[in-house]
Design a protein around this motif. Structure first.
Motif, PDB file in Angstrom:
ATOM      1  N   MET A 114       1.040  -1.262   0.084  1.00 48.12           N
ATOM      2  CA  MET A 114       0.112   0.019   0.036  1.00 48.12           C
ATOM      3  C   MET A 114       0.879   1.219  -0.107  1.00 48.12           C
ATOM      4  N   HIS A 117       0.269   1.196  -3.950  1.00 54.10           N
ATOM      5  CA  HIS A 117      -1.151   0.448  -4.522  1.00 54.10           C
ATOM      6  C   HIS A 117      -2.096   0.791  -3.487  1.00 54.10           C
ATOM      7  N   THR A 118      -3.482   0.611  -3.955  1.00 50.27           N
ATOM      8  CA  THR A 118      -4.589   0.721  -3.125  1.00 50.27           C
ATOM      9  C   THR A 118      -5.230  -0.666  -3.074  1.00 50.27           C
ATOM     10  N   GLY A 121      -9.701   0.744  -1.022  1.00 51.44           N
ATOM     11  CA  GLY A 121      -9.739   2.212  -0.630  1.00 51.44           C
ATOM     12  C   GLY A 121      -8.555   2.662   0.162  1.00 51.44           C
ATOM     13  N   TYR A 125      -1.949   5.951  -4.672  1.00 50.20           N
ATOM     14  CA  TYR A 125      -2.292   5.717  -5.999  1.00 50.20           C
ATOM     15  C   TYR A 125      -1.321   6.135  -7.039  1.00 50.20           C
ATOM     16  N   ASP A 129      -4.624   0.466  -8.802  1.00 48.83           N
ATOM     17  CA  ASP A 129      -5.492   0.053  -7.893  1.00 48.83           C
ATOM     18  C   ASP A 129      -5.375  -1.529  -7.889  1.00 48.83           C
ATOM     19  N   THR A 131      -7.453  -3.558  -6.186  1.00 47.70           N
ATOM     20  CA  THR A 131      -8.655  -4.194  -5.460  1.00 47.70           C
ATOM     21  C   THR A 131      -9.463  -5.054  -6.424  1.00 47.70           C
ATOM     22  N   PRO A 204     -13.510  -0.140  -7.127  1.00 45.93           N
ATOM     23  CA  PRO A 204     -13.575   1.339  -7.947  1.00 45.93           C
ATOM     24  C   PRO A 204     -14.353   1.075  -9.368  1.00 45.93           C
TER      25      PRO A 204
END
Length: 217
Positions: A114, A117-118, A121, A125, A129, A131, A204
């Motif tokens: 992190m 990366h995301t 949430g 960024y 991302d 997710t 997202p």
């Protein structure tokens, strides 16, 4: 003697504050129990019975995961489809799948994913991302990354890239080599696959889609 306005009556405001505080407390307790029930992880029996959970059980890695638009909810929702082999198997037990996901989660924390990366949430960024990374067409049968790594499956391509990112530069912000082992990479890919199955209310909204996937097939 002039009538005293209710708006200047201290007792009115004291009673109002008591009612509002009481209502807010009850609402908060109700929301806490409602949210806890909705985010509770499902299990293998739910998946076998086709019961939809916002957070499916670990054995979701045995199934194909796609996304489809929900007219009722106004955004895309995950669809758990038919059985799909993951590193050559589609019969991971809850204990085996849970251990893989745990390894992947610990790996993502140990490698500080992190920082760039995301995930759900949280994070930065600077890099893509993650997710819904499992759904990125680049890793699919016709995707650039699967062709670049020379692997036959999505999970093998992702694991290969995680172990040797410096050999497969994707853009200017190249991922550094974090010394990820083959077992750690397998756990990270399982973690990412499970994450893509979580119903995040459409977040997202700009992730990729596997081509031709309909009704989880």
């Amino acid at each position: 003697m002039a009538n005293k306005s209710v708006w200047s009556d201290n007792r009115f405001w004291q009673r109002s504050a008591t009612w509002v505080t009481g209502f807010a407390s009850i609402l908060l307790i109700w929301l806490t129990f409602d949210t806890s029930a909705q985010i509770a992880m499902g299990n293998d029996q739910d998946l076998k019975n086709g019961v939809t959970k916002r957070v499916p059980g670990p054995t979701v890695i045995n199934y194909k995961i796609t996304y489809e638009m929900s007219a009722k909810r106004g955004h895309e929702v995950p669809v758990i489809g038919e059985k799909e082999k993951f590193f050559g198997r589609d019969d991971y037990s809850e204990e085996e799948a849970g251990a893989l996901l745990h390894l992947g989660k610990l790996g993502s924390q140990a490698k500080n994913c992190m920082d760039c990366h995301t995930l759900l949430g949280n994070g930065a960024y600077y890099a893509p991302d993650l997710t819904k990374a499992w759904l990125d067409p680049a890793w699919g049968p016709d995707g650039a990354m699967q062709a670049l790594t020379g692997k036959n499956t999505k999970e093998e391509a992702m694991a290969e890239f995680l172990q040797h990112p410096d050999q497969y530069p994707t853009h200017a912000r190249m991922m550094p080599n974090l010394g990820i082992t083959a077992e750690e990479a397998k756990g990270l890919v399982a973690f990412l696959k499970h994450m893509s199955s979580i119903d995040t209310n459409g977040f997202p909204r700009n992730f990729g889609h596997m081509q031709g996937a309909i009704n989880g097939k």
